[in-house]
Design an enzyme around this catalytic site. Structure first.
Site, PDB file in Angstrom:
ATOM      1  N   ALA A  45     -14.254  12.547  59.894  1.00 62.27           N
ATOM      2  CA  ALA A  45     -13.055  13.021  60.573  1.00 62.27           C
ATOM      3  C   ALA A  45     -11.901  12.642  59.664  1.00 62.27           C
ATOM      4  O   ALA A  45     -11.844  11.500  59.187  1.00 62.27           O
ATOM      5  CB  ALA A  45     -12.902  12.363  61.939  1.00 62.27           C
ATOM      6  N   GLU A  46     -10.995  13.564  59.388  1.00 67.11           N
ATOM      7  CA  GLU A  46      -9.981  13.287  58.367  1.00 67.11           C
ATOM      8  C   GLU A  46      -9.061  12.152  58.774  1.00 67.11           C
ATOM      9  O   GLU A  46      -8.389  11.559  57.937  1.00 67.11           O
ATOM     10  CB  GLU A  46      -9.185  14.541  57.989  1.00 67.11           C
ATOM     11  N   ASN A  47      -9.028  11.808  60.059  1.00 67.45           N
ATOM     12  CA  ASN A  47      -8.180  10.688  60.470  1.00 67.45           C
ATOM     13  C   ASN A  47      -8.776   9.341  60.103  1.00 67.45           C
ATOM     14  O   ASN A  47      -8.100   8.327  60.217  1.00 67.45           O
ATOM     15  CB  ASN A  47      -7.876  10.742  61.973  1.00 67.45           C
ATOM     16  N   SER A  87      -9.283   9.311  52.680  1.00 69.25           N
ATOM     17  CA  SER A  87      -9.824  10.465  53.382  1.00 69.25           C
ATOM     18  C   SER A  87      -9.512  11.752  52.615  1.00 69.25           C
ATOM     19  O   SER A  87     -10.400  12.575  52.357  1.00 69.25           O
ATOM     20  CB  SER A  87      -9.233  10.524  54.789  1.00 69.25           C
TER      21      SER A  87
END
Lengths: 217, 215, 217, 215
Positions: A45-47, A87
């Site tokens: 997840a990019e977060n 990320s």
């Protein structure tokens, strides 16, 4: 089968063992449900987590562990926390094997528009521009049509997400592969004819002699 | 290192200041600092952050309170108030791709004059930016971002300001710690020196000016 | 007092409570010995620790904890491990309050040369170019002369380390402050006359009416 | 993730390959990989690293063995053999400021086309490089570095290749993990999945291709 499930199941077939895969908010996030844990896939997840897992049990949600849409998730054994610089370093640097994103339009050149409808809806690009530019493979998961109109068009009218051509488009009607020559119709949804797909598609489609039904795993 | 109550920290931040605020959809956002800014009726702020969260949470509260004049963010899709204020002309929104945003903030903090990224080439993001060719590939030149303040959420801080973060609450916080002229961290726990081992420190205390104390 | 100790003691006076300070290999590394622990100073070694401490007790050396010269050190309570990207991010980004480096030459414009004697000795710049360019204050700690020649010269003949003017030069004879007008003689070593400093210095010196003896703490 | 003996890893690395090698004066350098390269009489290597250590340690052993054709490093001052070979024309040495070196390697790994740095302006380092002005300040454009292999030393690895490092043995290792086409890590211990908690991972296992197994 519901359209969204069909799309998610078909996209899941693209995911090979050991891949690092980013799933966008909404429809793409459903894909994880159809990838068996044994496949050893790491979802990013990019977060900020590599090794995103399923929803947590009731009462065990951690406010520090969410997906990019803000929903509670778990982490699989072997997960790693990363900050946004790492990320997007992974994303832009080509370390991501696949990204699955939603789309507003895809055109004959394989360009994607998915972040803005000028004057109307401006969600912002979030991580989409980096994902489409940097991921090794870009899969667009979307409904074939919206409000009666085809989302697969001769040329995008909405602002582009990237100049990078997407790798594959999976809709509730078809699997379409952009190529140098144009959009190639690769598969049909179960029970859907080539003629029906042509009729629902504003863009020109290249249709090979054989267009098999989708593999759904 | 100076410990402060959230209210005192909010008094340090003048109207019109530029703020880097950590968080991703309000996860890893310093909520007490935001509440204190709203309580002192801050206005005219420039907020640089990943997103504007949603109404009632994190930066969404600053948007609802009308405290923000300008937002530099990657995503506003989950906050309809931000979109409405933007379309009504009450709030200037500059959209920046998320990976570009974090690199611009990092560049500001680590003394780089800019970075070259392929992201945004050939899109609206390219408008007005130099395109530079390196080894046959084209890139956008993206410039550094710094701000008057960085407002961070952390998991633990120790007495000298070393910070660590938990899971997806890292996000922009470690990078923003480099790029605020004044850095204010709101930890969930403050522990004695030595409790956070050197290898677990994600933000060295030398970067942190103030810690928000327990209520 | 030995020349090196004199220089290190004088440089130590420049270090205020709470500062983040980088000490170069060799002479500059001696400065730490004259900064009381109570001053709450954090020493950075560019190879990756903030909060460098004294030499470890015999038999307690950790092969993973060294200074930039490769010598064993300890870490103080509150120390932080950092990688090279963070280390030089702090340096280049202006987060370092002071750096203390050795020098081969300093000239009337306050330029430093300290990394190369063409054709003869090429240690390389290591972190010096970043340190001189990025640190808030740059202090050069060096012998006033080498092989009978002054190291403080009208114009550097050796390759420069940076276009950034250094903040202060501390030698075994004098404290000299580069300024827009040139090199200002600020202090004399104990028992050394202004005339003796002038005689040992190839560069033009600006000499104020009062040139006190060095404070040595 | 594929576990390999050091000897097998050395066989993967052809003569003439470019290698990013972690370490700072041989602290945080994969010694067993280096020994295996020397044992198989590797030659013509390009080594990109902070320094060439000293004779008998780390990269210094590769220099002494004549395995290196070109070194891209920031410092050779503590290895007289490197200096002697360079002055004799047996070894090409490209000196890069340490902060620039780490940013160039990072740029290569995170997909940036370059970075703008003030370091080196007006010095020999500027020669042949574009100077770009941003907001009234001048910077050198420094280009990305990647290599065929990254050879890393780590403290712990788990079975999926997550890595953590100890104290000053971090140095270039976490950055180089991003920038080798093939990444080989030599950990001091290999532990089961879950022993390294997510927040302690410095290099995610997805970046690591091979782990060097215990002897």
């Amino acid at each position: 089968m519901e359209a969204k499930e069909l799309i998610a199941r078909r996209v899941a077939q693209e995911i090979a063992p050991g891949m690092l895969v980013n799933l966008g908010i909404g429809l793409p996030s459903l894909v994880a449900n159809f990838v068996p844990a044994e496949r050893g896939v790491f979802f990013q997840a990019e977060n900020g987590v590599i090794g995103l897992g399923a929803r947590p049990p009731e009462g065990m949600q951690d406010p520090h562990l969410t997906d990019a849409g803000g929903g509670f998730v778990t982490a699989v054994p072997g997960a790693a926390s990363i900050d946004s610089a790492m990320s997007f370093g992974l994303i832009r640097g080509g370390h991501l094997d696949m990204t699955v994103l939603g789309g507003l339009e895809v055109d004959e050149a394989g360009m994607l528009a998915n972040w803005k409808v000028p004057g109307k809806m401006v969600p912002g690009m979030g991580g989409a521009m980096d994902l489409v530019t940097g991921a090794a493979r870009v899969v667009v998961a979307m409904q074939h049509s919206a409000r009666g109109g085809s989302k697969i068009v001769p040329k995008c009218s909405l602002p582009l997400t990237s100049l990078r051509r997407v790798s594959l488009v999976v809709t509730d009607l078809a699997v379409i592969e952009p190529s140098d020559a144009g959009l190639v119709l690769r598969e049909r949804a179960p029970g859907v004819s080539v003629a029906a797909i042509r009729a629902a598609t504003a863009a020109r489609l290249i249709v090979p002699e054989e267009v098999p039904e989708m593999r759904l795993g | 290192m100076k410990g402060l109550k959230a209210e005192a920290a909010a008094e340090l931040i003048p109207d019109g200041a530029s703020l880097l605020i950590g968080g991703f959809m309000a996860v890893g956002t310093p909520e007490r600092l935001i509440d204190a800014l709203i309580a002192r009726r801050a206005e005219g702020l420039t907020v640089i952050a990943n997103d504007t969260a949603m109404p009632g949470k994190g930066i969404g509260k600053l948007i609802s309170a009308g405290a923000v004049r300008r937002a530099v963010v990657s995503h506003i899709g989950l906050n309809p108030e931000t979109q409405a204020k933007m379309l009504a002309g009450e709030l200037a929104v500059e959209l920046v791709p998320q990976g570009t945003l974090v690199e611009r903030i990092r560049a500001g903090g680590v003394g780089l004059g800019g970075v070259l990224t392929p992201t945004g080439l050939g899109t609206e993001v390219e408008d007005g930016k130099p395109v530079i060719e390196v080894e046959g590939r084209r890139y956008l030149l993206e410039t550094p971002i710094r701000a008057d303040f960085a407002l961070l959420a952390a998991w633990q801080a120790d007495y000298v300001g070393n910070l660590c973060y938990s899971l997806t609450a890292h996000n922009f916080n470690p990078v923003m710690a480099l790029s605020g002229k004044t850095v204010i961290a709101e930890p969930e726990a403050i522990v004695p020196v030595g409790v956070i081992p050197p290898d677990a420190v994600k933000t060295p205390g030398v970067l942190v000016d103030h810690l928000i104390l327990r209520e």
